[in-house]
Design a protein around this motif. Structure first.
Motif, PDB file in Angstrom:
ATOM      1  N   SER A 119      46.624  30.485  35.955  1.00  0.00           N
ATOM      2  CA  SER A 119      45.699  31.139  36.881  1.00  0.00           C
ATOM      3  C   SER A 119      45.899  32.644  36.779  1.00  0.00           C
ATOM      4  CB  SER A 119      45.935  30.662  38.318  1.00  0.00           C
ATOM      5  OG  SER A 119      47.257  30.969  38.734  1.00  0.00           O
ATOM      6  N   GLY A 120      44.930  33.394  37.316  1.00  0.00           N
ATOM      7  CA  GLY A 120      45.078  34.840  37.399  1.00  0.00           C
ATOM      8  C   GLY A 120      44.232  35.645  36.442  1.00  0.00           C
ATOM      9  N   LEU A 160      46.735  43.040  35.383  1.00  0.00           N
ATOM     10  CA  LEU A 160      46.524  41.672  35.834  1.00  0.00           C
ATOM     11  C   LEU A 160      47.860  40.945  35.773  1.00  0.00           C
ATOM     12  CD1 LEU A 160      43.289  40.244  34.115  1.00  0.00           C
ATOM     13  CD2 LEU A 160      43.656  40.587  36.572  1.00  0.00           C
ATOM     14  N   ARG A 161      47.991  39.926  36.617  1.00  0.00           N
ATOM     15  CA  ARG A 161      49.165  39.069  36.531  1.00  0.00           C
ATOM     16  C   ARG A 161      48.701  37.624  36.377  1.00  0.00           C
ATOM     17  NH1 ARG A 161      54.260  37.652  40.540  1.00  0.00           N
ATOM     18  NH2 ARG A 161      52.648  36.444  41.643  1.00  0.00           N
ATOM     19  N   ALA A 185      40.938  38.189  25.586  1.00  0.00           N
ATOM     20  CA  ALA A 185      41.227  36.916  24.919  1.00  0.00           C
ATOM     21  C   ALA A 185      41.372  35.820  25.968  1.00  0.00           C
ATOM     22  CB  ALA A 185      42.514  37.015  24.108  1.00  0.00           C
ATOM     23  N   ARG A 186      41.449  34.602  25.484  1.00  0.00           N
ATOM     24  CA  ARG A 186      41.842  33.518  26.373  1.00  0.00           C
ATOM     25  C   ARG A 186      43.357  33.393  26.252  1.00  0.00           C
ATOM     26  NH1 ARG A 186      39.088  30.249  29.415  1.00  0.00           N
ATOM     27  NH2 ARG A 186      40.013  28.276  30.139  1.00  0.00           N
ATOM     28  N   TYR A 187      44.016  33.408  27.381  1.00  0.00           N
ATOM     29  CA  TYR A 187      45.471  33.370  27.421  1.00  0.00           C
ATOM     30  C   TYR A 187      45.937  31.960  27.785  1.00  0.00           C
ATOM     31  CZ  TYR A 187      45.807  38.401  26.893  1.00  0.00           C
ATOM     32  OH  TYR A 187      45.743  39.689  26.397  1.00  0.00           O
ATOM     33  N   THR A 214      43.334  30.694  30.455  1.00  0.00           N
ATOM     34  CA  THR A 214      42.605  31.499  31.437  1.00  0.00           C
ATOM     35  C   THR A 214      42.057  32.729  30.721  1.00  0.00           C
ATOM     36  OG1 THR A 214      42.744  32.562  33.619  1.00  0.00           O
ATOM     37  CG2 THR A 214      44.692  32.751  32.203  1.00  0.00           C
ATOM     38  N   GLN A 215      40.818  33.080  31.014  1.00  0.00           N
ATOM     39  CA  GLN A 215      40.148  34.170  30.299  1.00  0.00           C
ATOM     40  C   GLN A 215      40.513  35.517  30.899  1.00  0.00           C
ATOM     41  OE1 GLN A 215      38.234  33.997  27.531  1.00  0.00           O
ATOM     42  NE2 GLN A 215      38.027  36.227  27.523  1.00  0.00           N
ATOM     43  N   VAL A 216      40.860  36.443  30.025  1.00  0.00           N
ATOM     44  CA  VAL A 216      41.084  37.837  30.403  1.00  0.00           C
ATOM     45  C   VAL A 216      40.090  38.692  29.628  1.00  0.00           C
ATOM     46  CG1 VAL A 216      42.691  39.780  30.310  1.00  0.00           C
ATOM     47  CG2 VAL A 216      43.518  37.502  30.951  1.00  0.00           C
TER      48      VAL A 216
END
Length: 121
Positions: A7-8, A18-19, A92-94, A115-117
């Motif tokens: 999440s996040g 971001l975290r 990227a997607r993390y 999760t997408q960043v």
């Protein structure tokens, strides 16, 4: 089996922070390390950080060293990725993984859904 839930993620402006969090459940005793990976469109998935459970031993890729910090709350079986000074190349997607860290390196065994960043103005 180990289940991982990240999440996040979200949209952040260049220079922002971001975290990410990744909560692990299941057969936690079967793993000794957790890691963060990312995959941008058209690129291979790369590992960006890893951490040995029960210790402060961490590794980082050159692309994020000095900007990203991973930590682990062993009581909550949760690993975090604090990201600062984000730039569009971090988009990227993390993914979070859990696995075994040995003298030969880190081998992931379980993956989260990602999760997408997105870093954009």
């Amino acid at each position: 089996q180990v289940q991982l839930v990240e999440s996040g993620g979200g949209l952040v402006q260049p220079g922002g922070s971001l975290r990410l969090s990744c909560a692990a459940s299941g057969s936690i005793s079967s793993i000794n390390a957790m890691a963060w990976h990312r995959q941008a469109p058209g690129k291979q998935r790369e590992i960006v950080a890893s951490i040995l459970r029960g210790s402060s031993v961490t590794t980082y890729s050159d692309s994020v060293k000095g900007r990203f910090t991973t930590s682990i709350d062993n009581a909550k079986n949760t690993v975090y990725l604090q990201m600062v000074s984000l730039n569009p190349e971090d988009t990227a997607r993390y993914y979070c993984s859990a696995g075994m860290w040995s003298i030969g390196g880190y081998e992931p065994g379980y993956w989260g859904q990602g999760t997408q960043v997105t870093v954009s103005s």
